[in-house]
Motif scaffolding. Sequence first.
Motif, PDB file in Angstrom:
ATOM      1  N   SER A  10       0.829  -1.205   0.000  1.00 22.22           N
ATOM      2  CA  SER A  10       0.000   0.000   0.000  1.00 22.22           C
ATOM      3  C   SER A  10       0.863   1.256   0.000  1.00 22.22           C
ATOM      4  O   SER A  10       0.561   2.243  -0.689  1.00 22.22           O
ATOM      5  CB  SER A  10      -0.937   0.001   1.211  1.00 22.22           C
ATOM      6  OG  SER A  10      -0.197  -0.063   2.426  1.00 22.22           O
ATOM      7  N   GLU A  11       1.949   1.218   0.764  1.00 17.25           N
ATOM      8  CA  GLU A  11       2.860   2.354   0.779  1.00 17.25           C
ATOM      9  C   GLU A  11       3.537   2.526  -0.581  1.00 17.25           C
ATOM     10  O   GLU A  11       3.710   3.656  -1.069  1.00 17.25           O
ATOM     11  CB  GLU A  11       3.923   2.172   1.871  1.00 17.25           C
ATOM     12  CG  GLU A  11       4.907   3.336   1.947  1.00 17.25           C
ATOM     13  CD  GLU A  11       5.990   3.121   2.990  1.00 17.25           C
ATOM     14  OE1 GLU A  11       7.001   3.872   2.954  1.00 17.25           O
ATOM     15  OE2 GLU A  11       5.841   2.209   3.823  1.00 17.25           O
ATOM     16  N   ALA A  12       3.927   1.409  -1.205  1.00 21.37           N
ATOM     17  CA  ALA A  12       4.573   1.490  -2.519  1.00 21.37           C
ATOM     18  C   ALA A  12       3.645   2.124  -3.545  1.00 21.37           C
ATOM     19  O   ALA A  12       4.046   3.028  -4.303  1.00 21.37           O
ATOM     20  CB  ALA A  12       4.992   0.092  -2.973  1.00 21.37           C
ATOM     21  N   ARG A  13       2.384   1.670  -3.573  1.00 24.09           N
ATOM     22  CA  ARG A  13       1.434   2.246  -4.529  1.00 24.09           C
ATOM     23  C   ARG A  13       1.196   3.729  -4.241  1.00 24.09           C
ATOM     24  O   ARG A  13       1.010   4.532  -5.164  1.00 24.09           O
ATOM     25  CB  ARG A  13       0.117   1.477  -4.473  1.00 24.09           C
ATOM     26  CG  ARG A  13       0.171   0.080  -5.103  1.00 24.09           C
ATOM     27  CD  ARG A  13      -1.225  -0.493  -5.276  1.00 24.09           C
ATOM     28  NE  ARG A  13      -1.207  -1.756  -6.011  1.00 24.09           N
ATOM     29  CZ  ARG A  13      -1.413  -2.946  -5.466  1.00 24.09           C
ATOM     30  NH1 ARG A  13      -1.628  -3.042  -4.153  1.00 24.09           N
ATOM     31  NH2 ARG A  13      -1.400  -4.035  -6.206  1.00 24.09           N
ATOM     32  N   ALA A  14       1.197   4.096  -2.975  1.00 25.70           N
ATOM     33  CA  ALA A  14       0.992   5.509  -2.624  1.00 25.70           C
ATOM     34  C   ALA A  14       2.126   6.378  -3.152  1.00 25.70           C
ATOM     35  O   ALA A  14       1.886   7.474  -3.692  1.00 25.70           O
ATOM     36  CB  ALA A  14       0.867   5.649  -1.107  1.00 25.70           C
ATOM     37  N   TRP A  15       3.367   5.901  -3.008  1.00 28.72           N
ATOM     38  CA  TRP A  15       4.500   6.663  -3.521  1.00 28.72           C
ATOM     39  C   TRP A  15       4.467   6.739  -5.051  1.00 28.72           C
ATOM     40  O   TRP A  15       4.749   7.789  -5.635  1.00 28.72           O
ATOM     41  CB  TRP A  15       5.811   6.053  -3.055  1.00 28.72           C
ATOM     42  CG  TRP A  15       6.148   6.283  -1.623  1.00 28.72           C
ATOM     43  CD1 TRP A  15       6.339   5.345  -0.654  1.00 28.72           C
ATOM     44  CD2 TRP A  15       6.347   7.549  -0.987  1.00 28.72           C
ATOM     45  NE1 TRP A  15       6.635   5.933   0.554  1.00 28.72           N
ATOM     46  CE2 TRP A  15       6.660   7.289   0.372  1.00 28.72           C
ATOM     47  CE3 TRP A  15       6.293   8.861  -1.420  1.00 28.72           C
ATOM     48  CZ2 TRP A  15       6.900   8.307   1.287  1.00 28.72           C
ATOM     49  CZ3 TRP A  15       6.535   9.890  -0.500  1.00 28.72           C
ATOM     50  CH2 TRP A  15       6.840   9.604   0.825  1.00 28.72           C
ATOM     51  N   PHE A  16       4.141   5.623  -5.711  1.00 27.76           N
ATOM     52  CA  PHE A  16       4.023   5.637  -7.172  1.00 27.76           C
ATOM     53  C   PHE A  16       2.952   6.625  -7.622  1.00 27.76           C
ATOM     54  O   PHE A  16       3.151   7.399  -8.556  1.00 27.76           O
ATOM     55  CB  PHE A  16       3.690   4.236  -7.697  1.00 27.76           C
ATOM     56  CG  PHE A  16       4.868   3.307  -7.803  1.00 27.76           C
ATOM     57  CD1 PHE A  16       6.028   3.697  -8.462  1.00 27.76           C
ATOM     58  CD2 PHE A  16       4.816   2.036  -7.241  1.00 27.76           C
ATOM     59  CE1 PHE A  16       7.114   2.837  -8.567  1.00 27.76           C
ATOM     60  CE2 PHE A  16       5.899   1.176  -7.347  1.00 27.76           C
ATOM     61  CZ  PHE A  16       7.048   1.573  -8.005  1.00 27.76           C
ATOM     62  N   GLN A  17       1.819   6.596  -6.932  1.00 23.62           N
ATOM     63  CA  GLN A  17       0.706   7.473  -7.305  1.00 23.62           C
ATOM     64  C   GLN A  17       1.082   8.933  -7.114  1.00 23.62           C
ATOM     65  O   GLN A  17       0.824   9.775  -7.990  1.00 23.62           O
ATOM     66  CB  GLN A  17      -0.523   7.134  -6.460  1.00 23.62           C
ATOM     67  CG  GLN A  17      -1.790   7.860  -6.895  1.00 23.62           C
ATOM     68  CD  GLN A  17      -2.288   7.377  -8.242  1.00 23.62           C
ATOM     69  OE1 GLN A  17      -2.447   6.174  -8.460  1.00 23.62           O
ATOM     70  NE2 GLN A  17      -2.530   8.295  -9.160  1.00 23.62           N
ATOM     71  N   GLU A  18       1.709   9.246  -5.985  1.00 25.91           N
ATOM     72  CA  GLU A  18       2.095  10.629  -5.725  1.00 25.91           C
ATOM     73  C   GLU A  18       3.142  11.113  -6.731  1.00 25.91           C
ATOM     74  O   GLU A  18       3.090  12.253  -7.199  1.00 25.91           O
ATOM     75  CB  GLU A  18       2.639  10.761  -4.296  1.00 25.91           C
ATOM     76  CG  GLU A  18       3.013  12.184  -3.911  1.00 25.91           C
ATOM     77  CD  GLU A  18       3.496  12.293  -2.475  1.00 25.91           C
ATOM     78  OE1 GLU A  18       4.125  13.316  -2.138  1.00 25.91           O
ATOM     79  OE2 GLU A  18       3.247  11.350  -1.693  1.00 25.91           O
ATOM     80  N   GLY A  19       4.073  10.227  -7.055  1.00 26.28           N
ATOM     81  CA  GLY A  19       5.112  10.635  -8.004  1.00 26.28           C
ATOM     82  C   GLY A  19       4.588  10.872  -9.404  1.00 26.28           C
ATOM     83  O   GLY A  19       4.965  11.852 -10.057  1.00 26.28           O
TER      84      GLY A  19
END
Length: 434
Positions: A275-284
Amino acid sequence: MVHNSLGSGLREHFCNDHLSSWTVRRRQDVVVVPSQQCRHVRGSVQTCISAHTQLLPTGPIALAVTSASAVVRQSDTASLESSEDVTALATPSSISSSKPLKINLDLRLYRARLARMRAALATDKDTKQQLLNTAESDLKRCLCMDAADPRPYVVLGKLLVQQKRFEEARKLYADGTAATGNTSPYIWAAWGYLESITGNVSRARKLFDAAIVVDETHAAAWHKWGMLEMRQGNYLRARDLWTTGISKCRKAPGKQTNYLYCSLAVMAAELRKLSEARAWFQEGTNRAEGKSSCALWHAWAMTEAHLGEPAAARYLFRRSLQANPRSRYAHLAWAMWEQQQKNNQACMQLLQRGSMLNPADPALHQAQAILQQKLGHYEAASAAFQQGLAVDRQHTPLWQAWGVMEFRLGNHDRAPGYRWRKTWGSSSRPMSCV
């Protein structure tokens, strides 16, 4: 008469911007005419000469002026005739007082970078080396033109590191930090990366820290330092460095933070924090710079592919190639994933397009050859192996893959020759690992 002799001696001097001050000596007396009192206007050399002659005394000292102008004329003629030799042999310190036009330095630096990029794409070994030599020569000329410009140090250092000339690169970076007054974060960060890949971890940390002290918004220093800590197993430290780098770089518009987001997301995925990985990808990727970042889309696609999300993976791979249609990494990764999904036709199309756009990449040729081998097209596989080795004859995986194919086909006499003799210089090595 004084006016005419002085004009003939100084005309050449003014046209070449070499005059900093004019000194006339008589016994113990010295008369100095600063150049600030005479502005050089294009097409108005006579006006400049008149301004100088009005400041000079008349009378007996005119003889000294006449003889001095003759000396200037002779020395200037000799210097102009040997200008190319002086440029080639000059050191940065010897010409620091007369910098050339910045556009000339920019053009030469652009030619050097272009030669370096062309060398990366060259398939012929001699052509590649010639382009690398051209780039190195142009970059050294840039250093002579302006020793205080940090760009030639960084580009030349990368060129030396690429050729594994680490000691030369280390000395170059040391000279660059001294010449720029220790104020270039680019040189500090490049030097830190050199020390990190050569195993000098403590030294690399100090150099990355120096880069951040000079410029806290230097994203490359934050990223490289975080990568160093992650490889050392210090995941929390790496995360802190990357998040701090993002917060600092937000204060400076235009700073590229794509790789900071990408590294944060990839590390989180490797630690199973999905979930954290997807959040960083989404924000980037929501940021303007992130939308055009092939690395971000590619890493996100690989993450979704490992998680078994084929629709999301294909969409993200497509977005990565939209950001950079030439990316050899995206072509190879997408092709290998399609092969795992049993889509051999899509895999072959991606590999062929990637090889066409990146003819100097042996890995794409190797993947294409292995796929042809699995499909039973052995002649096509051999042709692909030959194309890859024409690019890089020192590529060990290519020799090994070709040797394995020949061995499995029963060509035992050919397999050791392809696999061992070309790679290790001996055909007597065992074949136990085939």
